[in-house]
Design an enzyme around this catalytic site. Structure first.
Site, PDB file in Angstrom:
ATOM      1  N   PHE A 173     -12.253  -5.963  14.204  1.00 21.80           N
ATOM      2  CA  PHE A 173     -11.144  -6.506  13.427  1.00 21.80           C
ATOM      3  C   PHE A 173     -10.701  -5.503  12.350  1.00 21.80           C
ATOM      4  O   PHE A 173     -11.524  -5.010  11.592  1.00 21.80           O
ATOM      5  CB  PHE A 173     -11.568  -7.834  12.781  1.00 21.80           C
ATOM      6  CG  PHE A 173     -10.496  -8.425  11.911  1.00 21.80           C
ATOM      7  CD1 PHE A 173      -9.280  -8.842  12.447  1.00 21.80           C
ATOM      8  CD2 PHE A 173     -10.683  -8.567  10.532  1.00 21.80           C
ATOM      9  CE1 PHE A 173      -8.280  -9.372  11.644  1.00 21.80           C
ATOM     10  CE2 PHE A 173      -9.696  -9.101   9.729  1.00 21.80           C
ATOM     11  CZ  PHE A 173      -8.495  -9.507  10.289  1.00 21.80           C
ATOM     12  N   GLN A 174      -9.427  -5.204  12.336  1.00 17.18           N
ATOM     13  CA  GLN A 174      -8.812  -4.280  11.379  1.00 17.18           C
ATOM     14  C   GLN A 174      -9.397  -2.872  11.434  1.00 17.18           C
ATOM     15  O   GLN A 174      -9.513  -2.196  10.419  1.00 17.18           O
ATOM     16  CB  GLN A 174      -8.873  -4.848   9.951  1.00 17.18           C
ATOM     17  CG  GLN A 174      -8.027  -6.110   9.812  1.00 17.18           C
ATOM     18  CD  GLN A 174      -7.784  -6.529   8.387  1.00 17.18           C
ATOM     19  OE1 GLN A 174      -8.643  -6.356   7.530  1.00 17.18           O
ATOM     20  NE2 GLN A 174      -6.625  -7.104   8.128  1.00 17.18           N
ATOM     21  N   GLU A 190       0.820  -1.224   0.000  1.00 13.29           N
ATOM     22  CA  GLU A 190       0.000   0.000   0.000  1.00 13.29           C
ATOM     23  C   GLU A 190       0.850   1.269   0.000  1.00 13.29           C
ATOM     24  O   GLU A 190       0.442   2.302  -0.526  1.00 13.29           O
ATOM     25  CB  GLU A 190      -0.954   0.026   1.194  1.00 13.29           C
ATOM     26  CG  GLU A 190      -2.079  -1.004   1.135  1.00 13.29           C
ATOM     27  CD  GLU A 190      -1.702  -2.329   1.777  1.00 13.29           C
ATOM     28  OE1 GLU A 190      -0.505  -2.528   2.087  1.00 13.29           O
ATOM     29  OE2 GLU A 190      -2.603  -3.171   1.959  1.00 13.29           O
ATOM     30  N   MET A 201      23.901   7.901   2.952  1.00 10.43           N
ATOM     31  CA  MET A 201      23.790   9.226   3.554  1.00 10.43           C
ATOM     32  C   MET A 201      24.031   9.173   5.065  1.00 10.43           C
ATOM     33  O   MET A 201      24.693  10.047   5.634  1.00 10.43           O
ATOM     34  CB  MET A 201      22.409   9.819   3.255  1.00 10.43           C
ATOM     35  CG  MET A 201      22.219  11.222   3.784  1.00 10.43           C
ATOM     36  SD  MET A 201      23.440  12.346   3.110  1.00 10.43           S
ATOM     37  CE  MET A 201      22.570  12.999   1.698  1.00 10.43           C
TER      38      MET A 201
HETATM   39  C1  TPP Z   1      11.889   5.336   5.512  1.00 12.02           C
HETATM   40  C2  TPP Z   1      13.186   5.932   5.935  1.00 12.02           C
HETATM   41  N1  TPP Z   1      13.957   5.283   6.837  1.00 12.02           N
HETATM   42  C3  TPP Z   1      15.151   5.811   7.209  1.00 12.02           C
HETATM   43  C4  TPP Z   1      15.573   7.008   6.696  1.00 12.02           C
HETATM   44  C5  TPP Z   1      16.909   7.609   7.131  1.00 12.02           C
HETATM   45  N2  TPP Z   1      17.831   7.636   5.999  1.00 12.02           N
HETATM   46  C6  TPP Z   1      18.022   8.718   5.224  1.00 12.02           C
HETATM   47  S1  TPP Z   1      19.098   8.475   3.993  1.00 12.02           S
HETATM   48  C7  TPP Z   1      19.368   6.893   4.479  1.00 12.02           C
HETATM   49  C8  TPP Z   1      20.328   6.018   3.732  1.00 12.02           C
HETATM   50  C9  TPP Z   1      19.861   5.720   2.364  1.00 12.02           C
HETATM   51  O1  TPP Z   1      20.651   4.678   1.856  1.00 12.02           O
HETATM   52  P1  TPP Z   1      20.495   4.184   0.393  1.00 12.02           P
HETATM   53  O2  TPP Z   1      19.078   3.985   0.056  1.00 12.02           O
HETATM   54  O3  TPP Z   1      21.369   3.031   0.158  1.00 12.02           O
HETATM   55  O4  TPP Z   1      20.960   5.449  -0.442  1.00 12.02           O
HETATM   56  P2  TPP Z   1      22.366   6.214  -0.499  1.00 12.02           P
HETATM   57  O5  TPP Z   1      22.369   7.255   0.573  1.00 12.02           O
HETATM   58  O6  TPP Z   1      23.449   5.194  -0.325  1.00 12.02           O
HETATM   59  O7  TPP Z   1      22.354   6.816  -1.854  1.00 12.02           O
HETATM   60  C10 TPP Z   1      18.611   6.575   5.604  1.00 12.02           C
HETATM   61  C11 TPP Z   1      18.646   5.271   6.300  1.00 12.02           C
HETATM   62  C12 TPP Z   1      14.724   7.655   5.787  1.00 12.02           C
HETATM   63  N3  TPP Z   1      15.022   8.836   5.250  1.00 12.02           N
HETATM   64  N4  TPP Z   1      13.560   7.083   5.405  1.00 12.02           N
END
Ligand code: TPP
Length: 579
Positions: free
Chosen positions: A109-110, A47, A471
């Site tokens: 439920f749900q 979803e 990141m």
């Molecule tokens: C749903 C969600 N969970 C956690 C984060 C925190 N977060 C921001 S950037 C990142 C890393 C992203 O890694 P990747 O998808 O491998 O991309 P890259 O930065 O390596 O390009 C995380 C965990 C987020 N923004 N969104």
């Protein structure tokens, strides 16, 4: 006509030809009615992807994107997508099933309190207690989603209401006291803005997502030429002003262009249009544009003065207000900021990011982005995920047109890139759609490879595969003593095999030149394709560390700052290669 049929008819009457959804118990009546209807339905595999696809549909087309999910867990799976749309002002209608009215509040439920949950993340939400209310709610929901500052609307739809017979199908907008977006700017404020601009010697325009929403790109260009102002954009404003224009300074902010960050610091008048001054854009507020009088044009009065102190606030639609403003400036022949403009152009040439790393293996992200740019045309819609992949694209990729760069800004939602690309492609099948994702973010939504295969939706997904939650790893490296706590993805799956398991075309890319060729071939193939692009776990630099002012830039491309002061600027704008 039953309630469910009224939903379908109302959606079609409002111009919604397609919905992204996932069925369940409390939506059985509605799905049974969709079976015989003209409403096209795309069955996603989660979803959350329905909500992001509806969002991508909305941002690419400017129309309302619609998603449907059942009650309880189906509905809560929409929440991330609804919150994402809310933060980025995307017109989405989310229809969630609900337990029958007599069970509401009984922990049936749900059952989940979707109205309560979504109050803070929607523009409005509705729960019909009588099927006769449905046509008006859908009509008003579309109006609310699209008007003023767009945003998401939720319809919480009890099961029994889907079955209830309407007395009569009457589609009339509901009375919504207090909801009247103000589109025209106040003439006195417009006059004040014109005066401030005339006095300015070093004006800059900051163009946000609101410019794209209101279709004000031509007006931004006209204003820039009229007052010799360089233009920078927010992340969501990317594409509101062509990044090929000499006046373009690219994106502002934490991962913005150096020329933009320094020029905003230098400017004496900042004309900010359709933006909300997010902390990622401004850096340390106390330091932000501290030499400037700020004119802020925004359709949402709640945004004015929220984050930044403003000298001239103007509530109104970006296009309308700019059209009101420009005649007042045209009368004044004395505006001549060419010296300033040339200086900025010259400065821009001195801090051009390097994009070519033609001998580097593993690939440098900059090289990959250069090759992506070489493989696509300016009608291609790029969606990004969240993380370094997003900021590399925002920083290095040049967008020429509005609605061609789609990214989750405010909420920063990993897992947005791929499903939003699905939505964009469904909305605009003639445009090529390419999604750039990180390996972490793509893994969150990779099950929807089944959707692109099933419905033959030829998006190309470029997974920038660095084996890291890049990141977060970057922040750990820079600001947490290199203590890489749980950000190494280790044994990521073989993305090529993963895609092939879904029957999706896939290719691995490892060397310079291969991205461009593989992407061109993927687009030509007309098939959904995944490119697994192995990249160096690199940083997105330069950047402004959290809490710092926009000029406190760390990273490469260090250029000694040239204070404009009384310097005479001789060189005309040089169009720099690779900028
Ligand atoms: C749903 C969600 N969970 C956690 C984060 C925190 N977060 C921001 S950037 C990142 C890393 C992203 O890694 P990747 O998808 O491998 O991309 P890259 O930065 O390596 O390009 C995380 C965990 C987020 N923004 N969104």
């Amino acid at each position: 006509m039953k309630g469910g049929q009224a939903i379908i008819k109302s959606l079609i009457d409002q111009g919604a030809d397609i919905v992204f959804g996932y069925p369940g118990g409390q939506l059985l009546p509605l799905y049974d009615m969709i079976y015989d209807s003209d409403l096209k339905h795309i069955l996603v595999r989660h979803e959350q992807c329905a909500a992001h696809a509806a969002d991508g549909y909305a941002r690419a087309s400017g129309k309302v994107g619609v998603c449907i999910a059942t009650s309880g867990p189906g509905a809560t799976n929409l929440i991330t997508g609804i919150a994402t749309a809310n933060m980025d002002s995307a017109p989405v209608m989310a229809i969630a099933g609900q337990v029958p009215t007599h069970l509401i509040g009984n922990d049936a439920f749900q059952e989940v309190d979707m109205i309560g949950i979504t109050i803070p993340i929607t523009k409005h939400n509705f729960q019909p207690s009588d099927a006769n209310e449905i046509p008006g709610m859908i009509k008003s929901g579309f109006e609310i989603a699209l008007s003023g500052r767009p945003g998401p609307v939720v319809i919480d739809l009890p099961k029994d209401i889907q079955e209830q017979e309407l007395d009569e199908y009457r589609s009339e907008s509901l009375e919504l006291p207090g909801y009247k977006p103000n589109l025209k700017g106040h003439p006195l404020q417009i006059k004040k803005a014109a005066q401030a601009i005339k006095k300015a010697k070093k004006p800059v325009i900051l163009s946000g997502g609101g410019v794209i929403i209101s279709g004000a790109s031509p007006e931004i260009k006209e204003l820039s030429e009229l007052i010799n102002a360089p233009v920078t954009t927010t992340l969501l404003g990317k594409g509101s002003f062509s990044e090929d224009e000499p006046a373009s300074m690219g994106m502002l902010g934490m991962h913005g262009r150096k020329v933009a960050n320094i020029t905003v610091d230098e400017c004496d008048c900042l004309v900010a249009v359709g933006c909300r001054f997010s902390d990622r854009t401004t850096g340390n507020i106390a330091e932000f544009a501290k030499n400037a009088r700020i004119i802020h044009i925004d359709v949402d009065p709640a945004e004015i003065g929220k984050n930044v102190e403003v000298a001239v606030p103007i509530v109104g639609d970006a296009k309308t207000v700019l059209q009101q403003l420009m005649p007042l400036l045209k009368k004044n022949e004395a505006i001549d900021n060419k010296k300033w403009f040339n200086h900025v152009c010259e400065f821009k040439t001195s801090c051009i990011p390097r994009l070519s790393f033609e001998n580097d293996v593993p690939l440098k992200p900059q090289q990959v982005i250069k090759e992506i740019m070489n493989a696509v045309d300016n009608e291609t819609i790029l969606t990004t995920d969240v993380g370094q992949n997003q900021m590399w694209m925002a920083h290095f990729y040049r967008t020429q047109k509005p609605r061609k760069f789609i990214s989750s800004g405010g909420l920063g939602t990993m897992g947005f890139g791929f499903p939003s690309a699905i939505g964009a492609k469904v909305a605009l099948p003639e445009n090529d759609v390419v999604s750039v994702c990180g390996d972490g973010g793509f893994l969150m939504v990779c099950q929807d490879l089944a959707t692109v295969k099933e419905y033959d939706i030829p998006v190309v997904v470029c997974v920038l595969d660095n084996r890291f939650l890049g990141m977060v790893a970057q922040w750990q490296k820079l600001f947490y003593d290199e203590r890489m706590s749980h950000t190494h993805l280790g044994k990521v799956p073989d993305f090529v095999k993963l895609a092939e398991a879904f029957g999706v075309r896939a290719e691995r890319v490892e060397k310079p030149g291969e991205t461009q060729e593989a992407l061109k071939n993927a687009i030509k193939s007309g098939e959904p394709t995944l490119l697994d692009i192995i990249i160096d776990p690199d940083e997105i630099l330069p950047m402004v560390p959290p809490g710092c002012g926009l000029t406190e830039i760390i990273g490469e491309y260090k250029v000694e700052r040239e204070r404009p002061g009384e310097v005479t600027y001789k060189n005309p704008a040089k169009k720099a290669e690779g900028d």
